[in-house]
Write an enzyme that holds these catalytic residues in place. Sequence first.
Site: not given
Length: 535
Positions: A194, A200, A253-254, A339, A370
């Site tokens: 965005k 990163e 973003g999310r 967030e 498990h």
Amino acid sequence: MPSPAIDAAWSTLLALGRRPSARAIRPLFAADPDRAARFTHRAGDMLLDLSRTSISDEVLDALLDLARATDVPGFRDRMLAGAVVNPTERRAAMHAAQRGGAEPSVQAALARMAAFVAGVHGGAMRGATGERFTDVLNIGIGGSDLGPAMVARALWTPRAPMRAHYLANVDAHAWQELRARLDPSRTLVLVASKTFTTQETMANAALVRAWLVAALGEGGTAHLAALSTNLPAAAEFGIPAERVFGFADTVGGRFSLWSAIGLSLALALGWPAFESLLAGARGMDDHFAAAPLPANLPLLLALAEVWHVDVLGYPARAVLPYDERLSRFPAHLQQLEMESLGKAVGLDGAAVARATGPVVFGEPGTNAQHSFMQLIHQGPTPVPVDFILVANPDHPFADSHRKLLANGLAQAEALLVGRSLDEVRAEMQAAGAEPARIATIAPHRVFTGDRPSNVILLPGLDAATLGQLVALYEHKVACLGAIWGINPFDQWGVELGKVVAASTLAALEGRPAALHAATARLVAEIDRLQAARGG
Ligand code: F6P
């Protein structure tokens, strides 16, 4: 903002929560044979069963009063109408509009994406060596990765038009692994960011661009496209405007998988599947906008959270999809919910009065059974669970699917009914255990029961039902933002780490940096370990 009506609604709820029976679920079933049906709600293809919670009619009324007092309907309507509901960033929250409503700019953006997808699939758009693109690599992180990667994992089949790959972590082990599986001449690369400034993503984009150029020469850069709101930065990176797919900064973003950020999905799954995903989400938007509050699924899910987090004090929630294809759904919800709702300051700038978003975590069933289910069955603090069940699989192994469903249903039931000390003793006696052994072991085998869960049941997992599911949780988040009086659409909490990382990076590069003593100590240790390896 606090008001007498809000205070009164909270007081009523908190008083209900102090009753000795507040956590009890089994007696609610005993008192009402219709409870399972009465606490089951439907929207589109989805069923939501809230019967396995300690929410009684009285509690539900109080929760609905809180929703009215905090004006959830008003917030919902303002959000869907494009008002500024994200005041700290001075923005609207326009993710629902991206799903293909009437808005001309959205229609135009979708038409551009569709034309691009048609060009790639039809072979009009090819790689630098003239080969067709068979693979799409999405480079992005957070919301520019999790939603698309989750949907691709859920819906991709070998019949799909392209393979999709997702590169998020700046840890280049991820790229090293992916690179071995990709042929540069057939790989289309989407730089999804965005802001187009995320460290990163820009680092990974540089690595991948260098790989394309090394293999294909400068022509390799024609394999790059950008998905961003920052058109100048994309241009500066060398991606021309015709391969930049923009979206508005009002799409968080999310919440962005419906926008250009979903382009990897349209390429990998095909345009009809992407459209069907949007249509499914639109169906949930329509339900959210119009369903009466007592039958409004996103609101009901939000109210169950309020009951568990604020009234009963349960600080976490597990999400267990009983469908391997939804293995990344908990990861998507971790960002979407934490967030959005991990906030300690309300819209009025004051500290919040009570707990906000819980810790969200999860794994697909049955694997979770498990792993961490021990704690959920017997830990001292109950952890409410969202079980997501899918009635029909897309494989022919009916027996496996029955076992999968049996386990999901069994977990929800075991959490609810538990097993008392007397039952354990009787069972052990019947099995011939020694009295001394029974006395020692029986307490360890007790299950308190009355542990809450919500069950979501889908007829099958496809683009339309997945669209509904994702939108359900998005709208749940909006409801909780309104109820808690916090902004669910900003994320200032991710900023400090980014700032500090500038100093830590400088230190690791041997440049002067102001570091905390604790960090400086570790940097010295890292330097020593790297020097020992000749690094
Ligand atoms: O650091 C958090 C965050 O800002 C998320 O909100 C966002 O989804 C992610 O980073 C990626 O941001 P961008 O799409 O701008 O690269």
